[in-house]
Motif scaffolding. Structure first.
Motif, short mmCIF file in Angstrom:
data_model
loop_
_atom_site.label_atom_id
_atom_site.label_comp_id
_atom_site.label_asym_id
_atom_site.label_seq_id
_atom_site.Cartn_x
_atom_site.Cartn_y
_atom_site.Cartn_z
N GLU A 149 13.36 3.22 8.06
CA GLU A 149 12.07 3.70 6.66
C GLU A 149 10.61 2.42 7.31
O GLU A 149 10.89 1.53 7.63
CB GLU A 149 11.45 4.05 5.79
N LEU A 150 9.42 3.34 7.85
CA LEU A 150 8.35 1.88 7.65
C LEU A 150 7.37 2.20 6.26
O LEU A 150 7.51 3.61 6.20
CB LEU A 150 7.22 2.33 8.87
N TYR A 151 7.52 1.40 5.97
CA TYR A 151 6.21 1.64 4.33
C TYR A 151 4.80 1.15 4.60
O TYR A 151 4.46 0.25 5.75
CB TYR A 151 6.27 0.72 3.16
N LEU A 152 3.53 1.77 4.42
CA LEU A 152 2.64 1.72 4.58
C LEU A 152 1.65 0.91 4.27
O LEU A 152 1.82 1.82 2.76
CB LEU A 152 1.75 3.50 4.51
N VAL A 153 1.43 0.29 3.59
CA VAL A 153 0.46 -1.00 3.00
C VAL A 153 -0.53 -0.88 3.14
O VAL A 153 -1.33 -0.69 4.34
CB VAL A 153 1.43 -1.95 2.70
N SER A 154 -2.37 -0.92 2.14
CA SER A 154 -3.22 -0.68 1.88
C SER A 154 -3.67 -1.40 0.48
O SER A 154 -2.90 -0.75 -0.42
CB SER A 154 -3.52 0.51 2.04
N LYS A 155 -4.39 -2.24 0.48
CA LYS A 155 -4.89 -2.96 -0.31
C LYS A 155 -3.58 -4.19 -1.20
O LYS A 155 -4.00 -3.62 -2.41
CB LYS A 155 -5.90 -2.46 -1.17
N GLY A 156 -2.52 -4.08 -0.81
CA GLY A 156 -1.69 -4.69 -0.98
C GLY A 156 -0.16 -3.95 -2.03
O GLY A 156 -0.12 -4.74 -2.54
#
Length: 254
Positions: A230-237
């Protein structure tokens, strides 16, 4: 079907590119197209051509000023030669629905060819470390993976579990992942990134303990999707989503 055209350039004493297809001129392409036209079960829908020597070769490599100048000169000559060859091939083929060209590192030049209908945007938009060495490619790093600190053999040495995710191409230190965070963490050159362990030297201000992560950037392309489900998508921490890789979907392409 799509026909793969060789986009490598041959200069006196130098083969500048990769070995992908035996079709590298308009006459050879026309012969194959004629056979396809005679077949009742397939039709030629488009062509593709990957100019790897432009898209996948750094020309601003640290510590190699002479080599960088040579590569830039060869790239400049190859860009013009490749464009002329692609145009010549197209004129010898029946009406095509698409003409695919380029890679992430050659978007700026491939898209200037008026006969190209689509360009290939690859994982370089993650901005892995090899693309730090490009003159005309500047993006912020957008992907990383974490290794867990499992040992501390010395006060300034931390050893993580695993990490040796090697990129394709000729072997070299530039094909291994590089530490990203915390700042000032460095690989130990006589060990590098290993299949079992990856040691780092660190004299930064942040306190590191067993179990803490060291964040790494991969070198080239598909290492993350080969190793992780899996790839985790991170936005604004914050983690906002997760997506399956082809490994996570149970796929094995090679």
């Amino acid at each position: 079907v799509s026909l793969d055209i060789d986009m490598s350039s041959e200069f006196p004493g130098t083969y500048f590119g990769v070995y992908r297809s035996q079709i590298n001129n308009q006459e050879q392409a026309a012969v194959v197209a004629e056979h396809i036209e005679q077949a009742s079960h397939v039709q030629l829908d488009g062509i593709m051509g990957y100019e790897a020597q432009i898209a996948g070769l750094g020309d601003n490599v640290s510590g190699k000023p002479l080599m960088n100048r040579v590569v830039r000169l060869l790239k400049k000559r190859s860009i013009k030669e490749v464009a002329n060859r692609r145009e010549a091939v197209i004129t010898k083929l029946p009406q095509l629905r698409f003409v695919n060209a380029g890679g992430s590192g050659s978007l700026e030049t491939s898209r200037q060819e008026k006969w190209v209908t689509e360009v290939t945007v690859g994982s370089a938009f993650f901005c892995p470390t090899l693309f730090d060495a490009y003159t005309n490619f500047s993006h912020l790093p957008a992907a990383a993976f974490a290794l867990e600190i499992t040992r501390q053999p010395r006060a300034d040495i931390f050893t993580c579990l695993g990490g040796g995710y090697i990129a394709s191409g000729s072997p070299g230190f530039d094909k291994i992942p590089q530490p990203y965070l915390p700042e000032s963490v460095q690989l130990i050159k006589n060990e590098g990134a290993g299949e079992v362990q990856t040691p780092f030297s660190y004299k930064g201000k942040e306190l590191l303990n067993l179990g803490d992560p060291v964040f790494m950037r991969h070198a080239k392309a598909g290492e993350l999707c080969e190793r992780f489900n899996e790839l985790y998508l991170v936005s604004k921490g914050k983690i906002v989503d997760k997506v399956l890789t082809y490994r996570g979907e149970g796929q094995c392409f090679m």
